[in-house]
Design an enzyme around this catalytic site. Structure first.
Site, short mmCIF file in Angstrom:
data_model
loop_
_atom_site.label_atom_id
_atom_site.label_comp_id
_atom_site.label_asym_id
_atom_site.label_seq_id
_atom_site.Cartn_x
_atom_site.Cartn_y
_atom_site.Cartn_z
N SER A 1 0.88 -1.19 0.00
CA SER A 1 0.00 0.00 0.00
C SER A 1 0.91 1.23 0.00
CB SER A 1 -0.92 -0.01 1.22
OG SER A 1 -0.19 -0.02 2.42
N HIS B 1 -3.27 -6.47 2.11
CA HIS B 1 -2.31 -7.43 2.68
C HIS B 1 -2.89 -8.82 2.86
CE1 HIS B 1 0.32 -4.05 4.68
NE2 HIS B 1 0.39 -4.06 3.37
N GLU C 1 -4.81 -3.04 8.86
CA GLU C 1 -4.09 -3.56 10.02
C GLU C 1 -4.86 -3.31 11.32
OE1 GLU C 1 -0.14 -1.81 9.94
OE2 GLU C 1 -0.07 -2.08 7.76
N GLU D 1 1.69 -9.80 6.74
CA GLU D 1 2.47 -9.39 7.91
C GLU D 1 2.31 -10.36 9.08
OE1 GLU D 1 1.79 -5.21 8.70
OE2 GLU D 1 2.82 -4.65 6.84
N ASP E 1 -4.63 0.61 11.37
CA ASP E 1 -4.20 1.34 10.18
C ASP E 1 -5.14 0.96 9.05
OD1 ASP E 1 -3.04 2.51 8.03
OD2 ASP E 1 -1.19 1.33 8.05
N GLU F 1 -3.75 5.16 12.39
CA GLU F 1 -2.83 5.55 11.31
C GLU F 1 -3.59 5.67 10.00
OE1 GLU F 1 0.60 2.94 11.09
OE2 GLU F 1 0.69 3.18 8.92
N ASP G 1 1.13 8.19 7.63
CA ASP G 1 2.02 7.28 6.90
C ASP G 1 2.10 7.75 5.45
OD1 ASP G 1 3.23 5.20 5.55
OD2 ASP G 1 1.72 3.70 6.00
N LYS H 1 9.28 5.14 7.83
CA LYS H 1 9.63 3.98 7.00
C LYS H 1 10.86 4.39 6.20
CE LYS H 1 5.04 1.95 6.07
NZ LYS H 1 3.84 2.10 5.19
N SER I 1 8.27 1.80 11.47
CA SER I 1 7.56 0.73 10.77
C SER I 1 8.43 -0.06 9.81
CB SER I 1 6.40 1.34 9.97
OG SER I 1 5.76 0.37 9.17
N HIS I 2 8.16 -1.35 9.76
CA HIS I 2 8.63 -2.25 8.69
C HIS I 2 7.81 -1.97 7.43
CE1 HIS I 2 5.17 -5.30 9.44
NE2 HIS I 2 4.78 -4.05 9.59
N ARG I 3 7.98 -2.78 6.39
CA ARG I 3 7.06 -2.76 5.24
C ARG I 3 6.38 -4.12 5.13
NH1 ARG I 3 7.19 2.09 2.20
NH2 ARG I 3 5.09 1.32 1.75
N SER I 4 5.30 -4.18 4.36
CA SER I 4 4.64 -5.48 4.21
C SER I 4 5.51 -6.47 3.46
CB SER I 4 3.28 -5.31 3.54
OG SER I 4 3.42 -4.61 2.31
P1 PGA Z 1 2.92 -1.30 3.22
O1 PGA Z 1 1.98 -1.34 4.49
O2 PGA Z 1 4.29 -1.68 3.66
O3 PGA Z 1 2.29 -2.30 2.30
O4 PGA Z 1 2.85 0.10 2.69
C1 PGA Z 1 2.34 -0.83 5.73
C2 PGA Z 1 1.51 0.36 6.13
O5 PGA Z 1 0.63 0.84 5.37
O6 PGA Z 1 1.74 0.89 7.21
ZN ZN Z 2 0.23 2.58 7.05
#
Ligand code: PGA
Ligand code: ZN
Length: 458
Positions: free
Chosen positions: A42, A164, A173, A216, A251, A299, A335, A360, A387-390
Site C-alpha cells: 500500500s 495485505h 491492520e 504481515e 491502520d 494511522e 504514513d 519507514k 515501521s517495517h514494510r509489508s
Molecule cells: P505497506 O503497508 O508496507 O504495504 O505500505 C504498511 C503500512 O501501510 O503501514
Molecule cells: Zn500505514
C-alpha cells in the site's frame, strides 16, 4: 584512523512475498556489512521511487536488476573514489548519493539502490566507531547522551486486511500493543500468547481454514467490519488472561479505498460491493470505534491528499481538550500522508493535520533523511512510530533505529514469520545488551508516545 569503503556490490535477492529486492554488500577495513531493502504494497503516491525493471516476462516486471546495476556501476565506484570516512560521514555519503541521482524523488538511481547503500554504510560506520548500530544512529540523530535508552512497545499486527490479505476486511491492520508489560521481553511474551489465543478463538468461530495468515503474519479471518476485528481481539486478550495489559491500534490505509474525484471512501472495495462513506461518515465511524474500544493509535484514517479531513479530525480529537470513551484521543499517525519526508511533515504541521509521523526508511531512501524527518516531527511535539514494510526481509535495521531515536513504539507485524520476528528478536538482544552494560533503559509501556519526556518530567 579513518575507515574507508573498499568495495560495494549489490545483488538481486527476494523479499518475504517472493518479489525481488536489493541486497548491498559493503566492505571496509572493519569487515563486510550487508543490507536488504524492504518494499511496500500500500505504497504512498509521494514516496521516493522504488526502481523496478518493468519487464513483465521476468518476475512479473518486479525485477530490480537496474537498481542493482546502479549500485554496482554508478554509486559504488563514485563513493569509493570520494574516500568518505565511514566513522563520521554518513550525512555526506547520503547527500552525495542524492546529488548523484539529481531528482527530487530518487527516480534516476532508485530509492531501493540508494537506501541499500545508506543502510550498509550505517553498519560500517558503527563498526568504524566500535559501537552497536543503535549507538551510532543515536549519535547521528543528536540524541542527548544522558537520555535513557527506550525499548519500544511492539504494535503487533494480528489481523491483516486491506491489500495485505484475501479476506473482505477493508481496514489493512488491526494491532495489539502490550502497553501493560514491564519489559520488551515480557511484551513479546504477552503478544505471542495473545496471538496464539487469537488463533484458537478464530478457529472456534470460523473453523481451522480461517486461521491462514496475511502478508504481515496476522490472521485474515472472513470478517468485514472493524467491530468484528476488535471483538476478536477482546476475546483473545481476555482468554489469554491479560485484560488491561493491551491497547489496540488500527491502520485502515485508507488511501487504498479513497475516490479522489468524489472525496469518498469505499469500505466495500475488496469484494466490489460498494459501501461508500463521506469524510464525515468516516470521522464518525472512527470516533465510535475509539469510544467503544481501547484504541490508542490510528494511522492513515484519511487518504494521502485528503488534507481537509485530516485537519478536521485532528481538530475534533487530539486538537481538542477532550476525551473519547473516557480516554485520551488516539495518536494520529501520518504514513502515506507524510512519507517520512520533511516537506510533507512541514506541510502537515502547518495544516495541523496529525500529531505523529510514521517512519519507514524506504519511503525517503536515506537514513539521514529519515532521521531528519523524525527530528522535525519531534520538534513539533509529535511522536514517531517506526515501521517495517509489508514486503520485508530478515534485515533488522529498523529495530536499531527505533532504539536510537527513543521513539517508544514500532510495528513489525505479528509475532510470527521470520522477517517480522527478526526485528523483535533484535530488540530483545538490545534489551539484554543494555542491561549487561549497566546502561539505563526503560520499556516505554503506557508512555509510548513520548517516553523520554515523560521520564524527564518524573
Ligand atoms: P505497506 O503497508 O508496507 O504495504 O505500505 C504498511 C503500512 O501501510 O503501514
Ligand atoms: Zn500505514
Amino acid at each position: 584512523m579513518p575507515s574507508y569503503i573498499k568495495a560495494i556490490s549489490a545483488q538481486q535477492r527476494l523479499d518475504s512475498r517472493g518479489n525481488p529486492t536489493v541486497q548491498v554488500v559493503l566492505e571496509s577495513d572493519k569487515g563486510t556489512f550487508r543490507s536488504l531493502v524492504p518494499s511496500g504494497a500500500s505504497t504512498g503516491a509521494h514516496e521516493a521511487v522504488e526502481l523496478r525493471d518493468g519487464d513483465k516476462s521476468v518476475y512479473g516486471g518486479k525485477g530490480v536488476t537496474k537498481a542493482v546495476g546502479n549500485v554496482n556501476n554508478v554509486i559504488g565506484p563514485a563513493l569509493i573514489e570520494k574516500k568518505f570516512d565511514l566513522a563520521k560521514d554518513l550525512g555526506k555519503i547520503d547527500q552525495f548519493m542524492r546529488d548523484l541521482d539529481g531528482t527530487p524523488n530518487k527516480a534516476k538511481l532508485g530509492a531501493n539502490a540508494i537506501l541499500g547503500v545508506s543502510m550498509a554504510a550505517s553498519r560500517a560506520g558503527a563498526a568504524a566507531q566500535g559501537v552497536p548500530l543503535y549507538e551510532f544512529l543515536r549519535k547521528e540523530a543528536g540524541v542527548d547522551a544522558n537520555a535513557p535508552y527506550v525499548l519500544p512497545v511492539p504494535f503487533f499486527n494480528v489481523l491483516n486486511g486491506g491489500v495485505h490479505s484475501g479476506n473482505t476486511m477493508a481496514f489493512q491492520e488491526i494491532m495489539l500493543a502490550p502497553t501493560g508489560a514491564t519489559s520488551f521481553a515480557e511484551a513479546l511474551q504477552f503478544g505471542a500468547e495473545a496471538y496464539h489465543t487469537l488463533k484458537t478463538v478464530i478457529s472456534q468461530k470460523f473453523g481451522g481454514p480461517a486461521t491462514g495468515i496475511g502478508d504481515e503474519g496476522g490472521f485474515a479471518p472472513p470478517i468485514t467490519k472493524p467491530e468484528e476485528a476488535f471483538d476478536l481481539l477482546g476475546e483473545a486478550v481476555s482468554q489469554a488472561g491479560r485484560t488491561g495489559k493491551f491497547q489496540y491500534a488500527m491502520d485502515p490505509a485508507s488511501s487504498e479505498f479513497f475516490d479522489s474525484a468524489k472525496g469518498t471512501y469505499d469500505t466495500g472495495f475488496k469484494d466490489k460491493s460498494p459501501n461508500v462513506h463521506s469524510s464525515q461518515q468516516m470521522q464518525n465511524l472512527y470516533k465510535s470505534l475509539v469510544a467503544k474500544y481501547p484504541i490508542a493509535l490510528l494511522e492513515d484514517p484519511f487518504a494521502e491528499d485528503d488534507w481537509a479531513s485530516w485537519t478536521a479530525f485532528t481538530a475534533a480529537t487530539v486538537g481538542a481538550d477532550t476525551t473519547i470513551g473516557g480516554r485520551p484521543p488516539p495518536e494520529l499517525v501520518g504514513d502515506d500522508l507524510l512519507v517520512t519526508n520533511v516537506e510533507r511533515v512541514k506541510e502537515a504541521a502547518e495544516k495541523k493535520a496529525c500529531n505523529s509521523m510514521l517512519l519507514k526508511i524506504n519511503q525517503i531512501g536515506t537514513i539521514t533523511e529519515a532521521i531528519a524527518a523524525a527530528n522535525l516531527a519531534f520538534s513539533y511535539g509529535w511522536s514517531v512510530f517506526v515501521s517495517h514494510r509489508s514486503g520485508e526481509t530478515t534485515d533488522d535495521f529498523v529495530a536499531d533505529i527505533t532504539v536510537a531515536l527513543n521513539t517508544g513504539h514500532l510495528k513489525s507485524g505479528a509475532p510470527a514469520r521470520g522477517e517480522r520476528i527478526a526485528k523483535y528478536n533484535r530488540l530483545m538482544d538490545i534489551e539484554d545488551e543494555l542491561k549487561a552494560a549497566g546502561k539505563k533503559s526503560i520499556y516505554a509501556g503506557e508512555h509510548f508516545s513520548h517516553p523520554v519526556k515523560t521520564v524527564k518530567q518524573v
